[in-house]
Write an enzyme that holds these catalytic residues in place. Structure first.
Site, mmCIF file in Angstrom:
data_model
loop_
_atom_site.group_PDB
_atom_site.id
_atom_site.type_symbol
_atom_site.label_atom_id
_atom_site.label_comp_id
_atom_site.label_asym_id
_atom_site.label_seq_id
_atom_site.Cartn_x
_atom_site.Cartn_y
_atom_site.Cartn_z
ATOM 1 N N GLU A 242 9.535 -4.934 0.249
ATOM 2 C CA GLU A 242 10.429 -4.682 -1.119
ATOM 3 C C GLU A 242 10.679 -3.079 -0.969
ATOM 4 O O GLU A 242 9.736 -2.493 -1.682
ATOM 5 C CB GLU A 242 9.972 -5.225 -2.447
ATOM 6 C CG GLU A 242 9.527 -6.704 -2.429
ATOM 7 C CD GLU A 242 10.521 -7.606 -2.283
ATOM 8 O OE1 GLU A 242 11.651 -7.182 -2.462
ATOM 9 O OE2 GLU A 242 10.395 -8.460 -1.661
ATOM 10 N N CYS A 276 13.787 0.067 -8.638
ATOM 11 C CA CYS A 276 14.408 -0.241 -7.360
ATOM 12 C C CYS A 276 15.855 -0.774 -7.753
ATOM 13 O O CYS A 276 16.721 -0.364 -6.939
ATOM 14 C CB CYS A 276 13.409 -1.257 -6.708
ATOM 15 S SG CYS A 276 13.089 -2.534 -7.328
HETATM 16 P P1 NAD Z 1 6.103 5.215 -1.270
HETATM 17 O O1 NAD Z 1 6.580 4.458 -0.030
HETATM 18 O O2 NAD Z 1 5.940 6.661 -1.015
HETATM 19 O O3 NAD Z 1 4.496 4.752 -1.725
HETATM 20 C C1 NAD Z 1 4.236 3.287 -1.973
HETATM 21 C C2 NAD Z 1 2.882 3.087 -1.562
HETATM 22 O O4 NAD Z 1 2.626 3.085 -0.146
HETATM 23 C C3 NAD Z 1 1.785 4.076 -2.191
HETATM 24 O O5 NAD Z 1 0.792 3.286 -2.719
HETATM 25 C C4 NAD Z 1 1.404 4.867 -1.183
HETATM 26 O O6 NAD Z 1 0.284 5.396 -1.211
HETATM 27 C C5 NAD Z 1 1.657 3.774 0.035
HETATM 28 N N1 NAD Z 1 1.773 4.532 1.439
HETATM 29 C C6 NAD Z 1 2.000 5.574 1.880
HETATM 30 N N2 NAD Z 1 2.068 5.861 3.077
HETATM 31 C C7 NAD Z 1 1.350 4.585 3.484
HETATM 32 C C8 NAD Z 1 1.222 4.089 4.984
HETATM 33 N N3 NAD Z 1 1.587 4.789 6.072
HETATM 34 N N4 NAD Z 1 0.596 2.939 5.133
HETATM 35 C C9 NAD Z 1 0.470 2.104 3.921
HETATM 36 N N5 NAD Z 1 0.715 2.633 2.733
HETATM 37 C C10 NAD Z 1 0.924 3.703 2.661
HETATM 38 O O7 NAD Z 1 6.985 4.711 -2.399
HETATM 39 P P2 NAD Z 1 6.860 5.554 -3.748
HETATM 40 O O8 NAD Z 1 7.456 6.764 -3.945
HETATM 41 O O9 NAD Z 1 5.590 5.313 -4.650
HETATM 42 O O10 NAD Z 1 7.813 4.313 -4.747
HETATM 43 C C11 NAD Z 1 9.137 4.672 -5.089
HETATM 44 C C12 NAD Z 1 10.049 3.797 -3.857
HETATM 45 O O11 NAD Z 1 9.715 2.231 -4.073
HETATM 46 C C13 NAD Z 1 11.487 3.726 -4.173
HETATM 47 O O12 NAD Z 1 12.308 3.807 -2.841
HETATM 48 C C14 NAD Z 1 11.811 2.122 -4.879
HETATM 49 O O13 NAD Z 1 13.231 2.033 -4.557
HETATM 50 C C15 NAD Z 1 10.970 1.457 -4.096
HETATM 51 N N6 NAD Z 1 10.644 0.373 -5.021
HETATM 52 C C16 NAD Z 1 11.246 -1.031 -4.411
HETATM 53 C C17 NAD Z 1 10.944 -2.038 -5.223
HETATM 54 C C18 NAD Z 1 11.530 -3.473 -4.858
HETATM 55 O O14 NAD Z 1 11.123 -4.373 -5.350
HETATM 56 N N7 NAD Z 1 12.509 -3.579 -3.977
HETATM 57 C C19 NAD Z 1 10.212 -2.103 -6.488
HETATM 58 C C20 NAD Z 1 9.882 -0.651 -6.905
HETATM 59 C C21 NAD Z 1 9.981 0.268 -6.103
#
Ligand code: NAD
Length: 515
Positions: A242, A276
């Protein structure tokens, strides 16, 4: 004053958590190593078979106890949420009840959704077998979440995975891990089986989760989502992503403009736009453009912004990190430098990470405020000639998460919806698909792979399907096509197959010339 909360970058044993509204330290969590993650997965794997064995009804008992815990601790959970996000009380108050509602949905329906399927055979030959599809959970599901809804994001995927019979390792964002830690603490406080654990830390901790679990449910940025997809492909484990969005709103000339302005202001600025499915671009048909912009500007400029306590004083809170505030400022500055105008807002307030709720006009698709995900309190608005131009521009994005259409004609709204490249379209409302768990929530294009919820598929996705056949009629020593091969048997077998599957008598009998 500027906040000192930064996205934790350095490797250290602890990750410090700050309130972005004022920069104060509100807690810390361990930065867990790959070895610690592997050990947690091993423990979950050992506990999972019993959890699967008690079945959906047995699991519902624990999920209902947990639901009560969420209701009973809602105020405390909202306090924790506010402390690590700087959200208004109203925004912080929504997350625990939404999780509780989801427990009700899967509590009521899991047994039906996970019941064996007994599909009809596709042809007469299949009638000789009893056919069953069984849904058996992946033993350990990894749920990796972002910072914008620190309690809801974990809950919305952990609950269906637990209901499916999987054990779950939750890896929350390093920016906001405290609410998730409370959520998992609640699960042990009710004495539930040890099938839910948390691993806190930076991206490397998340990568270790991906390296150990049997299914990955990820919510976060498109960039991280792609890295996770690659890592899952290496291990051949399934995943659901997502990801980001740039949701368009289309305001047609026949819309109720007051509702559209109020709904779009809410859809764009709820949770300070860090959603999001935030409205991030608005396309308005020319005849109502001026009136709509005036109403939207009035609504947005009336919003109260500040650091809330329990008093529901404010509508718009802080951004989660200084980095997030800087992205919003860049999008606004670049737009204004290229000829756009802010009818209200347009800058950081200078306190914490707060950014003024902003409406931008005279924008176009060459600007970052329209083409990139902003994830902040901005509403860029464009005038369009007609419905066709609105649809073309709405689809001109690498994202396809969701969209809204505002119109006085519901049939027209549905016609427009079916032409939009988006996983969900809400007509005359914002986010209503999100509160209907019978519908899927998933993104198209760069917004994701797979979907959460969507009735049975939202829980079956955490299961492996197993096909079981057993004879309906007495069996012989050997089947007609078993060894040793005999020409007559093979011919008879193939003949029977043709008879069963070809369409029309001439074709079934191989007489040729058939249609
Ligand atoms: P991010 O991708 O930076 O981090 C998300 C999670 O992934 C964190 O827990 C982080 O520690 C982890 N992570 C980072 N690198 C990783 C790796 N290599 N392997 C596994 N895990 C890893 O996202 P963010 O900045 O925390 O969140 C914002 C983003 O989330 C926005 O783009 C937003 O649109 C999206 N979002 C999407 C939805 C949806 O349902 N589509 C809902 C909420 C947020």
């Amino acid at each position: 004053m500027t906040t000192t909360k930064a996205r934790p970058e350095q490797e250290s044993a602890q990750v410090e958590v700050r309130n972005p509204a004022d920069g104060t330290v509100v807690g810390s969590v361990p930065n867990e190593t790959a070895e610690a993650v592997a050990a947690k997965v091993t423990a979950l794997r050992a506990a999972q078979p019993e959890w699967e064995a008690i079945g959906p009804k047995g699991r519902e008992v624990w999920l209902r106890k947990f639901q009560n815990w969420l209701f009973d601790n809602a105020e405390h959970l909202a306090d924790v949420l506010q402390s690590e996000t700087g959200k208004p009380r109203a925004d912080a108050s929504l997350e625990a009840p939404m999780a509780a509602d989801l427990i009700d949905y899967y509590g009521k329906n899991a047994a039906k959704f996970l019941a064996d399927d007994s599909p009809k055979a596709h042809g007469p030959l299949g009638l000789m077998k009893r056919l069953t599809t069984v849904f058996r959970p992946y033993p350990v599901v990894g749920v990796i979440t972002p910072w914008n809804f620190p309690l809801a994001m974990p809950a919305l995927d952990v609950i269906p995975a637990l209901a499916a019979g999987a054990a779950v390792l939750l890896k929350p964002s390093e920016v906001t891990p405290l609410s998730a830690a409370e959520f998992v603490r609640g699960w042990s406080e009710i004495g539930a089986p040890p099938v839910l654990a948390i691993a806190t830390g930076l991206g490397a901790t998340g990568a270790a989760v991906v390296d150990n679990v049997d299914y990955v449910q990820f919510t976060g940025s498109t960039r991280t989502g792609k890295a996770i997809a690659k890592a899952c492909a290496e291990r051949l484990v399934p995943y659901s992503l997502e990801l980001g969005g740039k949701d368009p709103a289309i305001v047609l000339a026949d819309a109720d403009l007051d509702r559209a302005a109020n709904g779009i202001a809410y859809g764009g600025l709820f949770n300070a736009g860090q959603v999001c499915i935030s409205v991030e671009r608005v396309y308005v048909e020319a005849p109502v453009y001026d009136e709509f912009v005036e109403k939207l500007t009035k609504q947005v400029s009336s919003l109260r912004q500040g650091q809330d306590d329990r008093s529901f004083k404010y509508d718009v809170g802080a951004l989660a990190t200084p980095g997030q505030r800087d992205i919003v400022q860049r999008h606004v500055d670049e737009a204004i430098a290229a000829g756009a105008r802010a009818t209200t807002g347009g800058k950081a307030t200078g306190v914490g990470t707060f950014f003024e709720p902003t409406v931008l006009v005279d924008v176009n698709h060459s600007m970052s405020c329209i083409s990139e995900e902003t994830f902040g309190p901005t509403l860029p608005v464009m005038k369009v000639a007609d419905e066709a131009e609105a649809i073309r521009l709405a689809n001109d994005s690498e994202y396809g998460l969701s969209a809204t259409v505002w119109t006085g004609d519901k049939d027209r709204g549905e016609r427009v919806a079916r032409q939009l490249d988006a996983g969900a379209v809400n007509i005359n409302d914002f986010a209503s698909n999100l509160f209907n768990f019978a519908l899927p929530m998933g993104g198209w294009k760069d917004s994701g792979v797979g979907a959460r919820w969507g009735g049975a598929s939202g829980i079956r996705k955490y299961c492996r399907q197993q096909a079981i056949t057993s004879p309906r009629i007495p069996t012989q020593q050997r089947e007609i096509l078993w060894f040793p091969y005999k020409k007559s048997n093979v011919r008879m077998g193939l003949g029977m197959l043709r008879l069963a599957s070809a369409k029309g008598l001439r074709n079934k009998l191989g007489l040729g010339g058939g249609k």
